[in-house]
Design a protein around this motif. Sequence first.
Motif, PDB file in Angstrom:
ATOM      1  N   ASN A 118      -7.968  -7.983   0.209  1.00 59.79           N
ATOM      2  CA  ASN A 118      -6.616  -8.170   0.744  1.00 59.79           C
ATOM      3  C   ASN A 118      -5.913  -6.821   0.913  1.00 59.79           C
ATOM      4  O   ASN A 118      -5.280  -6.561   1.929  1.00 59.79           O
ATOM      5  CB  ASN A 118      -5.779  -9.044  -0.201  1.00 59.79           C
ATOM      6  CG  ASN A 118      -5.713 -10.477   0.221  1.00 59.79           C
ATOM      7  OD1 ASN A 118      -5.243 -10.791   1.303  1.00 59.79           O
ATOM      8  ND2 ASN A 118      -6.185 -11.357  -0.638  1.00 59.79           N
ATOM      9  N   MET A 119      -6.051  -5.998  -0.123  1.00 58.22           N
ATOM     10  CA  MET A 119      -5.388  -4.698  -0.114  1.00 58.22           C
ATOM     11  C   MET A 119      -5.969  -3.798   0.985  1.00 58.22           C
ATOM     12  O   MET A 119      -5.221  -3.188   1.750  1.00 58.22           O
ATOM     13  CB  MET A 119      -5.534  -4.035  -1.488  1.00 58.22           C
ATOM     14  CG  MET A 119      -4.649  -2.839  -1.663  1.00 58.22           C
ATOM     15  SD  MET A 119      -4.586  -2.263  -3.362  1.00 58.22           S
ATOM     16  CE  MET A 119      -6.295  -2.048  -3.730  1.00 58.22           C
ATOM     17  N   ALA A 120      -7.270  -3.729   1.073  1.00 55.92           N
ATOM     18  CA  ALA A 120      -7.924  -2.872   2.066  1.00 55.92           C
ATOM     19  C   ALA A 120      -7.602  -3.333   3.491  1.00 55.92           C
ATOM     20  O   ALA A 120      -7.345  -2.507   4.375  1.00 55.92           O
ATOM     21  CB  ALA A 120      -9.426  -2.862   1.839  1.00 55.92           C
ATOM     22  N   LYS A 121      -7.603  -4.634   3.695  1.00 50.95           N
ATOM     23  CA  LYS A 121      -7.323  -5.177   5.027  1.00 50.95           C
ATOM     24  C   LYS A 121      -5.897  -4.836   5.459  1.00 50.95           C
ATOM     25  O   LYS A 121      -5.667  -4.440   6.598  1.00 50.95           O
ATOM     26  CB  LYS A 121      -7.532  -6.692   5.021  1.00 50.95           C
ATOM     27  CG  LYS A 121      -7.350  -7.344   6.366  1.00 50.95           C
ATOM     28  CD  LYS A 121      -7.625  -8.834   6.282  1.00 50.95           C
ATOM     29  CE  LYS A 121      -7.378  -9.497   7.620  1.00 50.95           C
ATOM     30  NZ  LYS A 121      -7.536 -10.942   7.559  1.00 50.95           N
ATOM     31  N   LYS A 122      -4.951  -4.980   4.553  1.00 50.81           N
ATOM     32  CA  LYS A 122      -3.553  -4.727   4.893  1.00 50.81           C
ATOM     33  C   LYS A 122      -3.268  -3.225   5.001  1.00 50.81           C
ATOM     34  O   LYS A 122      -2.540  -2.798   5.894  1.00 50.81           O
ATOM     35  CB  LYS A 122      -2.634  -5.375   3.838  1.00 50.81           C
ATOM     36  CG  LYS A 122      -1.171  -5.317   4.198  1.00 50.81           C
ATOM     37  CD  LYS A 122      -0.890  -6.174   5.413  1.00 50.81           C
ATOM     38  CE  LYS A 122       0.584  -6.214   5.729  1.00 50.81           C
ATOM     39  NZ  LYS A 122       0.866  -6.973   6.935  1.00 50.81           N
ATOM     40  N   ALA A 123      -3.849  -2.437   4.097  1.00 54.92           N
ATOM     41  CA  ALA A 123      -3.580  -0.991   4.096  1.00 54.92           C
ATOM     42  C   ALA A 123      -4.232  -0.314   5.310  1.00 54.92           C
ATOM     43  O   ALA A 123      -3.628   0.550   5.936  1.00 54.92           O
ATOM     44  CB  ALA A 123      -4.078  -0.353   2.806  1.00 54.92           C
ATOM     45  N   GLY A 124      -5.451  -0.673   5.606  1.00 53.72           N
ATOM     46  CA  GLY A 124      -6.148  -0.104   6.749  1.00 53.72           C
ATOM     47  C   GLY A 124      -6.677   1.296   6.518  1.00 53.72           C
ATOM     48  O   GLY A 124      -7.421   1.810   7.334  1.00 53.72           O
ATOM     49  N   LYS A 125      -6.275   1.930   5.436  1.00 55.99           N
ATOM     50  CA  LYS A 125      -6.775   3.268   5.113  1.00 55.99           C
ATOM     51  C   LYS A 125      -6.665   3.491   3.613  1.00 55.99           C
ATOM     52  O   LYS A 125      -6.212   2.622   2.879  1.00 55.99           O
ATOM     53  CB  LYS A 125      -6.006   4.342   5.888  1.00 55.99           C
ATOM     54  CG  LYS A 125      -4.498   4.354   5.663  1.00 55.99           C
ATOM     55  CD  LYS A 125      -3.830   5.406   6.534  1.00 55.99           C
ATOM     56  CE  LYS A 125      -2.313   5.307   6.417  1.00 55.99           C
ATOM     57  NZ  LYS A 125      -1.626   6.245   7.280  1.00 55.99           N
ATOM     58  N   ASP A 126      -7.043   4.668   3.174  1.00 55.47           N
ATOM     59  CA  ASP A 126      -6.990   5.013   1.755  1.00 55.47           C
ATOM     60  C   ASP A 126      -5.547   4.908   1.238  1.00 55.47           C
ATOM     61  O   ASP A 126      -4.617   5.418   1.866  1.00 55.47           O
ATOM     62  CB  ASP A 126      -7.517   6.440   1.572  1.00 55.47           C
ATOM     63  CG  ASP A 126      -7.616   6.844   0.116  1.00 55.47           C
ATOM     64  OD1 ASP A 126      -7.591   5.957  -0.763  1.00 55.47           O
ATOM     65  OD2 ASP A 126      -7.722   8.058  -0.135  1.00 55.47           O
ATOM     66  N   ILE A 127      -5.369   4.258   0.107  1.00 55.69           N
ATOM     67  CA  ILE A 127      -4.028   4.025  -0.444  1.00 55.69           C
ATOM     68  C   ILE A 127      -3.301   5.337  -0.732  1.00 55.69           C
ATOM     69  O   ILE A 127      -2.092   5.434  -0.538  1.00 55.69           O
ATOM     70  CB  ILE A 127      -4.109   3.168  -1.728  1.00 55.69           C
ATOM     71  CG1 ILE A 127      -4.633   1.789  -1.374  1.00 55.69           C
ATOM     72  CG2 ILE A 127      -2.766   3.054  -2.403  1.00 55.69           C
ATOM     73  CD1 ILE A 127      -4.913   0.925  -2.555  1.00 55.69           C
ATOM     74  N   SER A 128      -4.040   6.340  -1.165  1.00 58.71           N
ATOM     75  CA  SER A 128      -3.396   7.616  -1.498  1.00 58.71           C
ATOM     76  C   SER A 128      -2.792   8.293  -0.265  1.00 58.71           C
ATOM     77  O   SER A 128      -1.924   9.147  -0.385  1.00 58.71           O
ATOM     78  CB  SER A 128      -4.395   8.559  -2.178  1.00 58.71           C
ATOM     79  OG  SER A 128      -5.460   8.849  -1.289  1.00 58.71           O
ATOM     80  N   LYS A 129      -3.220   7.891   0.933  1.00 52.00           N
ATOM     81  CA  LYS A 129      -2.710   8.490   2.163  1.00 52.00           C
ATOM     82  C   LYS A 129      -1.556   7.691   2.770  1.00 52.00           C
ATOM     83  O   LYS A 129      -1.030   8.060   3.822  1.00 52.00           O
ATOM     84  CB  LYS A 129      -3.844   8.628   3.177  1.00 52.00           C
ATOM     85  CG  LYS A 129      -4.911   9.612   2.730  1.00 52.00           C
ATOM     86  CD  LYS A 129      -5.972   9.777   3.771  1.00 52.00           C
ATOM     87  CE  LYS A 129      -6.877  10.910   3.341  1.00 52.00           C
ATOM     88  NZ  LYS A 129      -8.249  10.572   3.191  1.00 52.00           N
ATOM     89  N   LEU A 130      -1.161   6.599   2.129  1.00 54.87           N
ATOM     90  CA  LEU A 130      -0.062   5.780   2.639  1.00 54.87           C
ATOM     91  C   LEU A 130       1.291   6.434   2.356  1.00 54.87           C
ATOM     92  O   LEU A 130       1.471   7.070   1.316  1.00 54.87           O
ATOM     93  CB  LEU A 130      -0.070   4.392   1.994  1.00 54.87           C
ATOM     94  CG  LEU A 130      -1.254   3.479   2.292  1.00 54.87           C
ATOM     95  CD1 LEU A 130      -1.135   2.193   1.496  1.00 54.87           C
ATOM     96  CD2 LEU A 130      -1.361   3.174   3.769  1.00 54.87           C
ATOM     97  N   THR A 131       2.231   6.262   3.264  1.00 57.55           N
ATOM     98  CA  THR A 131       3.597   6.732   3.030  1.00 57.55           C
ATOM     99  C   THR A 131       4.277   5.772   2.060  1.00 57.55           C
ATOM    100  O   THR A 131       3.766   4.678   1.780  1.00 57.55           O
ATOM    101  CB  THR A 131       4.398   6.762   4.348  1.00 57.55           C
ATOM    102  OG1 THR A 131       4.552   5.415   4.804  1.00 57.55           O
ATOM    103  CG2 THR A 131       3.713   7.605   5.408  1.00 57.55           C
ATOM    104  N   VAL A 132       5.441   6.148   1.580  1.00 59.66           N
ATOM    105  CA  VAL A 132       6.205   5.294   0.669  1.00 59.66           C
ATOM    106  C   VAL A 132       6.530   3.965   1.346  1.00 59.66           C
ATOM    107  O   VAL A 132       6.417   2.898   0.735  1.00 59.66           O
ATOM    108  CB  VAL A 132       7.491   6.016   0.191  1.00 59.66           C
ATOM    109  CG1 VAL A 132       8.373   5.079  -0.607  1.00 59.66           C
ATOM    110  CG2 VAL A 132       7.140   7.245  -0.619  1.00 59.66           C
ATOM    111  N   MET A 133       6.930   4.015   2.608  1.00 54.82           N
ATOM    112  CA  MET A 133       7.246   2.785   3.348  1.00 54.82           C
ATOM    113  C   MET A 133       6.010   1.892   3.465  1.00 54.82           C
ATOM    114  O   MET A 133       6.103   0.667   3.318  1.00 54.82           O
ATOM    115  CB  MET A 133       7.773   3.120   4.745  1.00 54.82           C
ATOM    116  CG  MET A 133       9.124   3.782   4.738  1.00 54.82           C
ATOM    117  SD  MET A 133      10.415   2.576   4.672  1.00 54.82           S
ATOM    118  CE  MET A 133      10.684   2.342   6.412  1.00 54.82           C
ATOM    119  N   GLU A 134       4.869   2.482   3.758  1.00 55.74           N
ATOM    120  CA  GLU A 134       3.630   1.707   3.890  1.00 55.74           C
ATOM    121  C   GLU A 134       3.222   1.090   2.551  1.00 55.74           C
ATOM    122  O   GLU A 134       2.760  -0.050   2.499  1.00 55.74           O
ATOM    123  CB  GLU A 134       2.502   2.588   4.437  1.00 55.74           C
ATOM    124  CG  GLU A 134       2.693   2.975   5.896  1.00 55.74           C
ATOM    125  CD  GLU A 134       1.702   4.029   6.361  1.00 55.74           C
ATOM    126  OE1 GLU A 134       1.333   3.986   7.545  1.00 55.74           O
ATOM    127  OE2 GLU A 134       1.295   4.893   5.550  1.00 55.74           O
TER     128      GLU A 134
END
Length: 167
Positions: A118-134
């Motif tokens: 679920n997390m990988a599908k929604k994030a679409g990329k590495d979690i550490s590279k997500l912005t605060v909003m994402e």
Amino acid sequence: MEEQSNSKRTYTPRQAKLKAESYCAYQERSQQEIRDKLYAWGLHHDDVENIISELILDNFLNEERFAKAYAQGKLRMKGWGKVKIKHHLKGKRVSEPLIRIALNNIDPDEYMQIFEDNMAKKAGKDISKLTVMEKNKLIRHLLSKGFESELVYGRVLGGFHNLQQKL
């Protein structure tokens, strides 16, 4: 012209029992679902309770079996977390002990795999590279799917959330 009535068809207790058996044989049902269905078919309280008792005795209706099947189905088919499953089982008036049994019946490895998927599908990329909003959007999504807040925050925010809880 013939006049059509808007009322629903009513069944005799015997007809309703046969129909309920068929309804239960198709898929697992909660007692409340059957109770609602029987009332909708025009039966009265005593008949409804007698039919439910007979369905239980004949093993057409088993609340524990229903709770386990419901939990497994919602986890596997819809990717729901334990919080949402528990909430929906309560809505079907399943008892608290049976809800606990159903949730404890979920394989922890499978649960974590579905959470990660679920997390990988929604994030679409590495979690550490997500912005605060994402990250906030991901957190809201995972919480809405019914995953435990400790699991969600711990995985998305990492150690930051644990540090914040201690303060």
